[in-house]
Design a protein around this motif. Structure first.
Motif, PDB file in Angstrom:
ATOM      1  N   SER A  68       7.767   6.948   0.503  1.00 48.34           N
ATOM      2  CA  SER A  68       6.999   8.081   1.014  1.00 48.34           C
ATOM      3  C   SER A  68       5.492   7.847   0.979  1.00 48.34           C
ATOM      4  O   SER A  68       4.738   8.548   1.659  1.00 48.34           O
ATOM      5  CB  SER A  68       7.339   9.351   0.224  1.00 48.34           C
ATOM      6  OG  SER A  68       7.034   9.184  -1.153  1.00 48.34           O
ATOM      7  N   PHE A  69       5.051   6.874   0.179  1.00 47.08           N
ATOM      8  CA  PHE A  69       3.615   6.593   0.044  1.00 47.08           C
ATOM      9  C   PHE A  69       3.175   5.448   0.954  1.00 47.08           C
ATOM     10  O   PHE A  69       1.991   5.139   1.044  1.00 47.08           O
ATOM     11  CB  PHE A  69       3.316   6.249  -1.428  1.00 47.08           C
ATOM     12  CG  PHE A  69       1.860   6.256  -1.787  1.00 47.08           C
ATOM     13  CD1 PHE A  69       1.105   7.409  -1.713  1.00 47.08           C
ATOM     14  CD2 PHE A  69       1.238   5.085  -2.198  1.00 47.08           C
ATOM     15  CE1 PHE A  69      -0.246   7.412  -2.055  1.00 47.08           C
ATOM     16  CE2 PHE A  69      -0.106   5.075  -2.549  1.00 47.08           C
ATOM     17  CZ  PHE A  69      -0.852   6.247  -2.470  1.00 47.08           C
ATOM     18  N   GLN A 109       0.414   6.078   4.780  1.00 49.78           N
ATOM     19  CA  GLN A 109      -0.565   7.050   4.290  1.00 49.78           C
ATOM     20  C   GLN A 109      -1.233   7.837   5.413  1.00 49.78           C
ATOM     21  O   GLN A 109      -1.897   8.839   5.162  1.00 49.78           O
ATOM     22  CB  GLN A 109      -1.598   6.342   3.416  1.00 49.78           C
ATOM     23  CG  GLN A 109      -0.979   5.716   2.178  1.00 49.78           C
ATOM     24  CD  GLN A 109      -2.006   5.158   1.209  1.00 49.78           C
ATOM     25  OE1 GLN A 109      -3.196   5.430   1.304  1.00 49.78           O
ATOM     26  NE2 GLN A 109      -1.521   4.364   0.258  1.00 49.78           N
ATOM     27  N   LEU A 115       0.493  11.342   5.336  1.00 50.80           N
ATOM     28  CA  LEU A 115       0.503  12.107   4.093  1.00 50.80           C
ATOM     29  C   LEU A 115      -0.435  13.294   4.250  1.00 50.80           C
ATOM     30  O   LEU A 115      -1.565  13.144   4.719  1.00 50.80           O
ATOM     31  CB  LEU A 115       0.041  11.254   2.904  1.00 50.80           C
ATOM     32  CG  LEU A 115       0.905  10.062   2.499  1.00 50.80           C
ATOM     33  CD1 LEU A 115       0.375   9.455   1.212  1.00 50.80           C
ATOM     34  CD2 LEU A 115       2.347  10.471   2.330  1.00 50.80           C
ATOM     35  N   GLY A 169       4.890  12.772   4.583  1.00 49.12           N
ATOM     36  CA  GLY A 169       5.357  12.222   3.315  1.00 49.12           C
ATOM     37  C   GLY A 169       6.838  11.914   3.291  1.00 49.12           C
ATOM     38  O   GLY A 169       7.522  12.205   2.312  1.00 49.12           O
ATOM     39  N   SER A 216      10.267   9.955   2.895  1.00 47.35           N
ATOM     40  CA  SER A 216      10.767   8.851   2.076  1.00 47.35           C
ATOM     41  C   SER A 216      11.793   8.043   2.865  1.00 47.35           C
ATOM     42  O   SER A 216      12.211   8.425   3.963  1.00 47.35           O
ATOM     43  CB  SER A 216      11.411   9.391   0.794  1.00 47.35           C
ATOM     44  OG  SER A 216      12.727   9.856   1.044  1.00 47.35           O
ATOM     45  N   SER A 253       5.664  12.890  -0.739  1.00 52.02           N
ATOM     46  CA  SER A 253       4.305  12.546  -1.165  1.00 52.02           C
ATOM     47  C   SER A 253       3.349  13.463  -0.413  1.00 52.02           C
ATOM     48  O   SER A 253       3.390  13.540   0.817  1.00 52.02           O
ATOM     49  CB  SER A 253       3.973  11.082  -0.857  1.00 52.02           C
ATOM     50  OG  SER A 253       4.671  10.209  -1.717  1.00 52.02           O
ATOM     51  N   ILE A 266      -5.476  11.325  -2.374  1.00 54.30           N
ATOM     52  CA  ILE A 266      -4.234  10.700  -1.946  1.00 54.30           C
ATOM     53  C   ILE A 266      -3.650   9.805  -3.037  1.00 54.30           C
ATOM     54  O   ILE A 266      -2.437   9.576  -3.083  1.00 54.30           O
ATOM     55  CB  ILE A 266      -4.473   9.906  -0.634  1.00 54.30           C
ATOM     56  CG1 ILE A 266      -3.132   9.615   0.063  1.00 54.30           C
ATOM     57  CG2 ILE A 266      -5.237   8.617  -0.898  1.00 54.30           C
ATOM     58  CD1 ILE A 266      -3.305   9.070   1.458  1.00 54.30           C
ATOM     59  N   GLU A 267      -4.483   9.310  -3.952  1.00 53.54           N
ATOM     60  CA  GLU A 267      -4.000   8.423  -5.015  1.00 53.54           C
ATOM     61  C   GLU A 267      -2.953   9.115  -5.894  1.00 53.54           C
ATOM     62  O   GLU A 267      -2.093   8.456  -6.488  1.00 53.54           O
ATOM     63  CB  GLU A 267      -5.166   7.948  -5.888  1.00 53.54           C
ATOM     64  CG  GLU A 267      -6.115   6.976  -5.202  1.00 53.54           C
ATOM     65  CD  GLU A 267      -7.088   7.666  -4.257  1.00 53.54           C
ATOM     66  OE1 GLU A 267      -7.157   8.917  -4.294  1.00 53.54           O
ATOM     67  OE2 GLU A 267      -7.774   6.963  -3.486  1.00 53.54           O
ATOM     68  N   CYS A 319      -0.570  10.880  -4.968  1.00 51.90           N
ATOM     69  CA  CYS A 319       0.678  11.058  -4.225  1.00 51.90           C
ATOM     70  C   CYS A 319       1.654   9.905  -4.405  1.00 51.90           C
ATOM     71  O   CYS A 319       2.764   9.967  -3.855  1.00 51.90           O
ATOM     72  CB  CYS A 319       0.379  11.249  -2.736  1.00 51.90           C
ATOM     73  SG  CYS A 319      -0.658  12.667  -2.347  1.00 51.90           S
ATOM     74  N   ARG A 320       1.267   8.856  -5.119  1.00 51.78           N
ATOM     75  CA  ARG A 320       2.197   7.736  -5.273  1.00 51.78           C
ATOM     76  C   ARG A 320       3.397   8.193  -6.105  1.00 51.78           C
ATOM     77  O   ARG A 320       3.258   8.988  -7.052  1.00 51.78           O
ATOM     78  CB  ARG A 320       1.513   6.531  -5.910  1.00 51.78           C
ATOM     79  CG  ARG A 320       0.979   6.716  -7.318  1.00 51.78           C
ATOM     80  CD  ARG A 320       0.320   5.426  -7.818  1.00 51.78           C
ATOM     81  NE  ARG A 320      -0.186   5.551  -9.183  1.00 51.78           N
ATOM     82  CZ  ARG A 320      -1.406   5.954  -9.495  1.00 51.78           C
ATOM     83  NH1 ARG A 320      -2.253   6.285  -8.539  1.00 51.78           N
ATOM     84  NH2 ARG A 320      -1.776   6.028 -10.763  1.00 51.78           N
TER      85      ARG A 320
END
Length: 420
Positions: free
Chosen positions: A301-302, A305, A308, A334, A336, A344, A390-391, A393-394
């Motif tokens: 999902s990440f 980007q 997202l 997001g 998967s 995400s 966004i970081e 969201c991992r």
């Protein structure tokens, strides 16, 4: 919709469709009920059925395709027997698709492409427990997807069957936080997980369907009188029913506590959650995803980007007049590798586990179907949101929050047992 742009509850659609059907078939209103069977009870032949479908399109301002394209649309139209409430369910889910353009005697002009069928599947109104069999909690969807898909009867949510597997959890990469370490192997049994977050519409259905006292409401959804987020609430009580506020019906529900998410997860999986809010703190099974289930299901999902929904909020921006800038649940953000949406970004999701920073370094993290059961005072949340960078969201990013907390970027989805 024809009469207004207001979102209609499922019971309102059923009531109006009964009137339309009675008028179309020349019957008394007392002869037409939501559970009436089209053929067996109303003697509706093919021509009358076509006319009724066209009248339904005009009444609700929707398009009913000759052959539904989505798995849920196919499921509804192949139910036997086919009832008024089935047609009403399809009309409810397709609000906003727009009525088809016709020329002459109700004939679709050549070259005019009808609007797409809505991908929204979650139900509103109230769930009727009459004759409900918990062994038939899910309907199998006829879909060509890689992973089996089901639709949960209680709230209309589409669920995807995640296969059991042994996989690597955690993150040892540079920049990973200590609570994401170490990478370790864990084994999960097969499980179902919701394809998207629970919507405002479905959450109102839950509130309308369970017996809650005022103190239960205060624990789960009410804000304190001095909370300035009152204008951001997505639903309201109208007489005896809870309804989405304008523009929020298909958004992920937010501003609800862990206890509310947990109670919904039990209700949606056929467990009676009446007056269980306090007990849910320490006893019984929750149907919120564990951190391990979440991280496994969020794989991939990440990666894209560009798709997202994160970092949308701008400093100083308020949302009193416009509403929260949250996309609808069936938009493809997001996604998967299992086809799950909003894994995400968009909203954080409550998880079942108690949050412990060192859980991944404990022996319990490598057990079959691991879950952090030791009470720490905070519950885990995963996924990142539209507010933060966004970081966050991992899939391996971990953090916890007080279970009483409500956030404008915090929602949930449910898991379930694989049907036998």
């Amino acid at each position: 919709m024809n009469a207004s742009s207001q979102w209609l509850d499922l019971d309102q659609v059923e009531a109006r469709l009964c009137i339309v059907t009675a008028q179309q078939l020349g019957m008394g209103l007392d002869e037409v009920q939501p559970e009436s069977r089209m053929i067996e009870d109303l003697n509706c032949d093919s021509l009358e059925m076509i006319e009724l479908i066209m009248e339904t399109e005009d009444e609700f301002g929707i398009t009913i395709p000759e052959t539904p394209k989505t798995p849920v649309g196919k499921l509804i139209f192949t139910r036997q027997p086919f009832r008024i409430r089935d047609l009403a369910e399809f009309a409810f889910l397709n609000q906003g698709t727009g009525a088809p353009v016709r020329a002459g005697w109700r004939k679709k002009p050549i070259g005019i492409v009808p609007p797409p069928e809505s991908g929204f599947t979650q139900l509103g109104g109230r769930f009727d427990t009459t004759d409900f069999d918990t062994s038939c909690l899910h309907e199998k969807l006829d879909d060509a997807s890689e992973f089996p898909m089901f639709r949960r009867v209680i709230d209309g949510m589409v669920c995807i069957q995640i296969p059991g597997d042994t996989f690597t959890l955690g993150n040892d990469a540079a920049g990973a936080h200590d609570d994401e370490r170490p990478c370790h192997r864990a084994t999960l049994s097969p499980f179902l997980i919701d394809i998207e977050p629970v919507s405002v519409t479905a959450f109102c259905r839950f509130l309308n369907s369970v017996d809650m006292q005022e103190h239960d409401i205060a624990m789960m959804i009410a804000l304190s009188p001095n909370d300035d987020r009152e204008t951001d609430l997505q639903f309201q009580r109208c007489e005896q029913n809870w309804k989405p506020r304008p523009g929020t019906a298909m958004q992920p529900v937010v501003l609800i506590s862990w206890y509310a998410a947990d109670a919904y997860s039990r209700w949606a999986n056929g467990t009676d959650c009446k007056n269980r809010n306090g007990a849910a703190k320490n006893h019984g099974r929750s149907y919120l995803p564990t951190e391990a289930q979440w991280e496994y299901a969020a794989a991939g999902s990440f990666d894209d980007q560009e798709h997202l929904y994160a970092g949308i909020h701008q400093r100083g921006k308020t949302y009193e007049s416009d509403g929260l800038p949250i996309p609808v649940v069936h938009q493809e953000y997001g996604r998967s590798r299992f086809g799950l949406r909003h894994m995400s970004g968009t909203v954080w999701h409550w998880c079942r586990d108690w949050f412990s920073p060192d859980f991944y370094s404990s022996g319990a993290a490598t057990q079959l179907d691991p879950v952090a059961e030791v009470e720490t005072g905070t519950r885990s949340e995963r996924g990142g949101s539209w507010v933060g960078p966004i970081e966050l969201c991992r899939p391996s990013y971990r953090r916890g929050r007080n279970p009483d907390a409500r956030g404008r970027c915090l929602g949930f989805r449910c898991v379930g047992d694989v049907p036998t």
